[in-house]
Enzyme design. Structure first.
Site, PDB file in Angstrom:
ATOM      1  N   ASP A 104     -27.063 -33.869  54.552  1.00  0.00           N
ATOM      2  CA  ASP A 104     -26.268 -32.793  53.970  1.00  0.00           C
ATOM      3  C   ASP A 104     -27.144 -31.955  53.050  1.00  0.00           C
ATOM      4  O   ASP A 104     -28.172 -32.425  52.564  1.00  0.00           O
ATOM      5  CB  ASP A 104     -25.119 -33.375  53.138  1.00  0.00           C
ATOM      6  CG  ASP A 104     -24.141 -34.157  53.990  1.00  0.00           C
ATOM      7  OD1 ASP A 104     -24.123 -33.929  55.211  1.00  0.00           O
ATOM      8  OD2 ASP A 104     -23.426 -35.001  53.426  1.00  0.00           O
TER       9      ASP A 104
HETATM   10  N1  URA Z   1     -23.912 -39.539  54.877  1.00  0.00           N
HETATM   11  C1  URA Z   1     -23.502 -38.458  54.178  1.00  0.00           C
HETATM   12  O1  URA Z   1     -22.354 -38.395  53.723  1.00  0.00           O
HETATM   13  N2  URA Z   1     -24.374 -37.471  53.976  1.00  0.00           N
HETATM   14  C2  URA Z   1     -25.654 -37.496  54.407  1.00  0.00           C
HETATM   15  O2  URA Z   1     -26.415 -36.552  54.163  1.00  0.00           O
HETATM   16  C3  URA Z   1     -26.069 -38.622  55.132  1.00  0.00           C
HETATM   17  C4  URA Z   1     -25.180 -39.637  55.360  1.00  0.00           C
END
Ligand code: URA
Length: 236
Positions: A104
């Site tokens: 993310d």
């Molecule tokens: N899980 C998440 O919520 N975000 C990420 O970036 C990776 C795994």
């Protein structure tokens, strides 16, 4: 067998036009003989290519380990926002790299960038269950009940069933290591939310055998070693 111009442009050092010019000027040797043309075919494992007397690094694929900082998109391009490709120099950007799986925008840590599509496919295939380990910090201490729920397999608010995952509590439980065997959208945040807690920090530490090099500061990158490439199943 590969075309000479394809091999030389894959290094990111020259454009196709520049390769044509180099060949025309007789500056490219294949096994000691001036190349006949940019379309000349050769097996890079068997033939030795020299440009101006030097051997360019013509590996078939490129594998980059990036310590992704928070605030950058895991994408190859975006009209408005900075992407992980923007953190690489032009020489690497020209090689057609893309991130293997996404973190993310606010997440950080290990991101593999490559132009080896087959490897990316293998690493991301749900059937292969490549383990990914994340460090998380949460707004409340997580406990043994949360760990048991992760181990049993969380069902997300929208009904999506997650595979069993490992939640290893650290300190007072506000920090933990999470091991996932799959990669659903916002998975850890949504799994944690289903336990009525929120993720404040999320950092990927490893993906299969590939471990984040802690000497890389956020935003820094390096090429994978040949050993790392062969361990994750790439072509060194
Ligand atoms: N899980 C998440 O919520 N975000 C990420 O970036 C990776 C795994």
């Amino acid at each position: 067998m590969e075309r000479l111009d394809k091999l030389l442009t894959s290094t990111g050092r020259w454009s196709r036009r520049e390769v044509r010019q180099l060949v025309k000027e007789g500056r490219v040797l294949v096994d000691g003989i001036p190349a006949t043309g940019p379309e000349q075919k050769l097996d890079p494992a068997l033939s030795r290519v020299l440009v101006d007397g030097e051997e360019p690094d013509i590996r078939e694929f490129t594998y980059v380990m990036l310590h992704k900082p928070p605030g950058i998109l895991s994408a190859t391009e975006d009209s408005r926002q900075k992407t992980v490709l923007d953190l690489l120099p032009p020489e690497l950007r020209r090689r057609g790299l893309f991130p293997v799986g996404r973190l993310d925008k606010d997440s950080e840590g290990l991101l593999l960038l490559t132009n080896d599509g087959a490897l990316a496919h293998r690493l991301l295939s749900p059937k292969r269950h490549v383990d990914k380990v994340y460090y998380i910090r949460t707004d409340r201490p997580m406990g043994l009940e949360d760990a048991a729920a992760f181990a049993a397999g969380i069902t997300l608010a929208d009904g999506t069933a997650c595979l069993p995952a490992r939640l290893e509590l650290l300190g007072d439980g506000r920090e933990a290591l999470v091991t996932l065997h799959e990669g659903k959208f916002h998975q850890i945040k949504r799994m944690t939310a289903s336990r009525k807690a929120a993720v404040c920090q999320l950092k990927r530490l490893s993906m299969g055998t590939l471990v984040l090099d802690e000497t890389l500061r956020p935003g820094e990158f390096r090429l994978l070693t040949r050993e790392e490439v062969s361990k994750i199943g790439g072509k060194p």
